[in-house]
Design a protein around this motif. Structure first.
Motif, PDB file in Angstrom:
ATOM      1  N   MET A  26      49.700  65.366 -10.187  1.00 20.59           N
ATOM      2  CA  MET A  26      48.230  65.194  -9.617  1.00 20.59           C
ATOM      3  C   MET A  26      47.563  64.029 -10.243  1.00 20.59           C
ATOM      4  O   MET A  26      46.721  63.381  -9.744  1.00 20.59           O
ATOM      5  N   SER A  27      47.911  63.590 -11.438  1.00 17.91           N
ATOM      6  CA  SER A  27      47.200  62.174 -12.023  1.00 17.91           C
ATOM      7  C   SER A  27      47.283  61.177 -11.263  1.00 17.91           C
ATOM      8  O   SER A  27      46.535  60.393 -11.284  1.00 17.91           O
ATOM      9  N   GLY A  28      48.627  61.019 -10.581  1.00 20.16           N
ATOM     10  CA  GLY A  28      48.740  59.814  -9.773  1.00 20.16           C
ATOM     11  C   GLY A  28      49.431  58.613 -10.624  1.00 20.16           C
ATOM     12  O   GLY A  28      49.565  57.491 -10.057  1.00 20.16           O
ATOM     13  N   LYS A  29      49.416  58.964 -11.767  1.00 15.20           N
ATOM     14  CA  LYS A  29      49.836  57.906 -12.709  1.00 15.20           C
ATOM     15  C   LYS A  29      51.502  57.793 -12.831  1.00 15.20           C
ATOM     16  O   LYS A  29      52.000  56.706 -13.421  1.00 15.20           O
ATOM     17  N   TYR A  30      52.269  58.790 -12.333  1.00 14.89           N
ATOM     18  CA  TYR A  30      53.585  58.656 -12.502  1.00 14.89           C
ATOM     19  C   TYR A  30      54.269  59.191 -11.363  1.00 14.89           C
ATOM     20  O   TYR A  30      53.910  59.987 -10.374  1.00 14.89           O
ATOM     21  N   SER A  31      55.446  58.467 -11.168  1.00 17.27           N
ATOM     22  CA  SER A  31      56.263  58.938  -9.939  1.00 17.27           C
ATOM     23  C   SER A  31      57.332  59.971 -10.460  1.00 17.27           C
ATOM     24  O   SER A  31      57.222  60.348 -11.332  1.00 17.27           O
ATOM     25  N   ASN A  32      57.928  60.474  -9.238  1.00 23.01           N
ATOM     26  CA  ASN A  32      58.714  61.781  -9.520  1.00 23.01           C
ATOM     27  C   ASN A  32      59.841  61.225 -10.550  1.00 23.01           C
ATOM     28  O   ASN A  32      60.176  62.012 -11.490  1.00 23.01           O
ATOM     29  N   GLN A  33      60.374  60.133 -10.704  1.00 21.58           N
ATOM     30  CA  GLN A  33      61.243  59.647 -11.496  1.00 21.58           C
ATOM     31  C   GLN A  33      60.910  59.633 -12.811  1.00 21.58           C
ATOM     32  O   GLN A  33      61.638  59.950 -13.747  1.00 21.58           O
ATOM     33  N   MET A  78      60.240  64.211 -18.963  1.00 23.69           N
ATOM     34  CA  MET A  78      60.685  65.711 -18.987  1.00 23.69           C
ATOM     35  C   MET A  78      62.042  66.274 -19.301  1.00 23.69           C
ATOM     36  O   MET A  78      62.664  67.410 -19.286  1.00 23.69           O
ATOM     37  N   ASN A  79      63.017  65.155 -19.095  1.00 23.55           N
ATOM     38  CA  ASN A  79      64.395  65.410 -19.089  1.00 23.55           C
ATOM     39  C   ASN A  79      65.005  66.271 -18.365  1.00 23.55           C
ATOM     40  O   ASN A  79      65.901  67.304 -18.255  1.00 23.55           O
ATOM     41  N   LEU A  80      64.512  66.090 -17.074  1.00 24.18           N
ATOM     42  CA  LEU A  80      64.794  66.870 -15.780  1.00 24.18           C
ATOM     43  C   LEU A  80      65.010  65.960 -14.672  1.00 24.18           C
ATOM     44  O   LEU A  80      64.941  64.721 -14.609  1.00 24.18           O
ATOM     45  N   SER A  81      65.867  66.644 -13.387  1.00 30.45           N
ATOM     46  CA  SER A  81      66.192  65.789 -12.380  1.00 30.45           C
ATOM     47  C   SER A  81      65.030  65.519 -11.481  1.00 30.45           C
ATOM     48  O   SER A  81      64.030  66.333 -11.699  1.00 30.45           O
ATOM     49  N   VAL A  82      65.075  64.475 -10.822  1.00 31.03           N
ATOM     50  CA  VAL A  82      63.879  64.221  -9.856  1.00 31.03           C
ATOM     51  C   VAL A  82      63.877  65.412  -8.756  1.00 31.03           C
ATOM     52  O   VAL A  82      62.852  65.643  -8.407  1.00 31.03           O
ATOM     53  N   ASN A  83      65.210  65.896  -8.492  1.00 29.35           N
ATOM     54  CA  ASN A  83      64.911  67.175  -7.466  1.00 29.35           C
ATOM     55  C   ASN A  83      64.170  68.289  -8.226  1.00 29.35           C
ATOM     56  O   ASN A  83      63.455  69.124  -7.507  1.00 29.35           O
ATOM     57  N   THR A  84      64.550  68.468  -9.276  1.00 23.15           N
ATOM     58  CA  THR A  84      63.777  69.567 -10.159  1.00 23.15           C
ATOM     59  C   THR A  84      62.058  69.276  -9.897  1.00 23.15           C
ATOM     60  O   THR A  84      61.450  70.297  -9.928  1.00 23.15           O
ATOM     61  N   ILE A  85      61.815  68.158 -10.338  1.00 19.77           N
ATOM     62  CA  ILE A  85      60.462  67.753 -10.423  1.00 19.77           C
ATOM     63  C   ILE A  85      59.730  68.053  -9.026  1.00 19.77           C
ATOM     64  O   ILE A  85      58.686  68.727  -8.948  1.00 19.77           O
ATOM     65  N   LYS A  86      60.425  67.427  -7.966  1.00 19.79           N
ATOM     66  CA  LYS A  86      60.100  67.790  -6.504  1.00 19.79           C
ATOM     67  C   LYS A  86      59.986  69.234  -6.244  1.00 19.79           C
ATOM     68  O   LYS A  86      58.565  69.611  -5.747  1.00 19.79           O
ATOM     69  N   PHE A  87      61.071  70.236  -6.520  1.00 21.42           N
ATOM     70  CA  PHE A  87      60.797  71.524  -6.349  1.00 21.42           C
ATOM     71  C   PHE A  87      59.838  72.179  -6.914  1.00 21.42           C
ATOM     72  O   PHE A  87      59.058  72.959  -6.430  1.00 21.42           O
ATOM     73  N   GLN A  88      59.943  71.905  -8.258  1.00 29.43           N
ATOM     74  CA  GLN A  88      58.763  72.501  -9.174  1.00 29.43           C
ATOM     75  C   GLN A  88      57.245  72.272  -8.745  1.00 29.43           C
ATOM     76  O   GLN A  88      56.603  73.067  -8.740  1.00 29.43           O
ATOM     77  N   TYR A  89      56.997  71.103  -8.361  1.00 29.62           N
ATOM     78  CA  TYR A  89      55.661  70.739  -7.785  1.00 29.62           C
ATOM     79  C   TYR A  89      55.472  71.320  -6.633  1.00 29.62           C
ATOM     80  O   TYR A  89      54.356  72.040  -6.506  1.00 29.62           O
ATOM     81  N   PRO A 102      54.017  76.959 -18.052  1.00 30.92           N
ATOM     82  CA  PRO A 102      53.759  75.926 -18.762  1.00 30.92           C
ATOM     83  C   PRO A 102      54.564  74.702 -18.191  1.00 30.92           C
ATOM     84  O   PRO A 102      53.905  73.605 -18.095  1.00 30.92           O
ATOM     85  N   GLN A 103      55.763  74.805 -17.956  1.00 29.23           N
ATOM     86  CA  GLN A 103      56.459  73.535 -17.302  1.00 29.23           C
ATOM     87  C   GLN A 103      56.023  73.248 -15.945  1.00 29.23           C
ATOM     88  O   GLN A 103      55.716  71.970 -15.855  1.00 29.23           O
ATOM     89  N   ARG A 104      55.510  74.172 -15.113  1.00 31.28           N
ATOM     90  CA  ARG A 104      55.145  73.982 -13.726  1.00 31.28           C
ATOM     91  C   ARG A 104      53.692  73.132 -13.948  1.00 31.28           C
ATOM     92  O   ARG A 104      53.237  72.259 -13.313  1.00 31.28           O
ATOM     93  N   ARG A 105      52.881  73.654 -15.000  1.00 35.22           N
ATOM     94  CA  ARG A 105      51.642  73.242 -15.150  1.00 35.22           C
ATOM     95  C   ARG A 105      51.763  71.716 -15.544  1.00 35.22           C
ATOM     96  O   ARG A 105      50.877  70.952 -14.997  1.00 35.22           O
ATOM     97  N   LYS A 106      52.528  71.527 -16.375  1.00 35.26           N
ATOM     98  CA  LYS A 106      52.714  70.136 -16.908  1.00 35.26           C
ATOM     99  C   LYS A 106      53.348  69.019 -15.714  1.00 35.26           C
ATOM    100  O   LYS A 106      52.694  68.303 -15.623  1.00 35.26           O
ATOM    101  N   ILE A 107      54.287  69.573 -15.106  1.00 36.38           N
ATOM    102  CA  ILE A 107      54.711  68.662 -13.941  1.00 36.38           C
ATOM    103  C   ILE A 107      53.421  68.713 -12.871  1.00 36.38           C
ATOM    104  O   ILE A 107      53.226  67.445 -12.318  1.00 36.38           O
ATOM    105  N   PHE A 108      52.980  69.757 -12.517  1.00 33.66           N
ATOM    106  CA  PHE A 108      51.872  69.531 -11.769  1.00 33.66           C
ATOM    107  C   PHE A 108      50.701  68.549 -12.075  1.00 33.66           C
ATOM    108  O   PHE A 108      50.280  67.712 -11.187  1.00 33.66           O
ATOM    109  N   PHE A 109      50.126  68.621 -13.247  1.00 31.49           N
ATOM    110  CA  PHE A 109      49.260  67.719 -13.866  1.00 31.49           C
ATOM    111  C   PHE A 109      49.609  66.148 -13.856  1.00 31.49           C
ATOM    112  O   PHE A 109      48.982  65.300 -13.718  1.00 31.49           O
TER     113      PHE A 109
END
Length: 193
Positions: A147-154, A160-171, A137-144
Motif C-alpha cells: 500500500m505504501s507504493g514504494k515497493y514492487s512485488n519483487q 521478506m525472503n518469500l516468492s513473488v507469487n506468495t506476495i501477490k497471493f497474501q496481498y 502479522p505477515q499479511r499486515r506487513k505485506i499489505f502495508f
C-alpha cells in the motif's frame, strides 16, 4: 441530528408537504452536510456518500406527504439514511470499501507521513484500524509495504525472503479479508445507532 423539533423545522415540514421547493432546499442546506459526514464515515467512499445523500433527499421529496408534524424531520432523515447505508453495506455485489480510496487512512494507521487527516473521522479510523489489526502479522506487513507504493512485488519478496507469487497471493487475500471485515464491523456499528 438532534431530537428537539425546531419551530423552523415545523414550518418547513408543513411547507414541504405542500410541495414547496424552497422548504425542500432549506432542509437540504440544513441537513445535507450532516448526512454526508455520517455516510462517509461508514462507507469510506466520497462518491457513494454523495449518492447516499442525494438518494436521501430524493426520498424526502417523494415521501414528503408521509412526514409527521409531531416527529423531528431530522429523525425521519436519519432513519432513512441508516436503512439505506445498511442496505448498501449488506449488498454483497457492491464494492463499497475501496482500499485505494482510503490510502490516507491506511498510511495514518501505519504511522506514515501526514496526509491531511483532518477529514478522517476518529470512528472511521478505528473501523479500519480494527480490520487491519485482524490480519496476521505477515499479511499486515505485506499489505502495508504494498500500500505504501514504494515497493514492487519483487522488492517485497526479496525483503521478506518469500516468492513473488506468495506476495501477490497474501496481498490479494488481505484485500479480500479487509473488505469483508470492514463491511461486518460497519454494519454492527450502524445497527447500534
Amino acid at each position: 441530528m438532534g431530537e428537539t423539533i425546531a419551530n423552523e423545522d415545523l414550518v418547513l415540514v408543513k411547507l414541504l408537504k405542500q410541495g414547496n421547493h424552497l422548504a425542500f432546499t432549506t432542509l437540504y442546506k440544513k441537513y445535507a452536510s450532516q448526512a454526508f459526514a455520517l455516510s462517509f464515515k461508514y462507507l469510506c467512499n466520497k462518491a457513494l456518500a454523495e449518492d447516499a445523500v442525494q438518494n436521501l433527499f430524493l426520498k424526502l421529496w417523494l415521501k414528503r406527504e408521509e412526514l409527521r408534524d409531531d416527529l423531528p424531520v431530522n429523525r425521519f432523515l436519519f432513519t432513512i439514511l441508516k436503512n439505506d447505508l445498511l442496505n448498501i453495506l449488506r449488498d454483497s455485489k457492491s464494492d463499497i470499501f475501496v482500499l485505494d480510496d482510503c490510502l490516507e487512512v491506511l498510511n495514518y494507521i501505519e504511522g506514515g507521513e501526514d496526509t491531511g487527516t483532518q477529514d478522517i473521522d476518529n470512528e472511521q479510523l478505528e473501523l479500519i484500524r480494527t480490520a487491519v489489526n485482524r490480519l496476521s502479522p505477515q499479511r499486515r506487513k505485506i499489505f502495508f509495504l504494498k500500500m505504501s507504493g514504494k515497493y514492487s512485488n519483487q522488492e517485497i519478496a526479496n525483503k521478506m525472503n518469500l516468492s513473488v507469487n506468495t506476495i501477490k497471493f497474501q496481498y490479494s487475500q488481505s484485500l479480500k479479508q479487509l473488505k469483508e471485515w470492514v463491511r461486518e464491523i460497519t454494519i454492527m456499528c450502524l445497527l447500534t445507532l
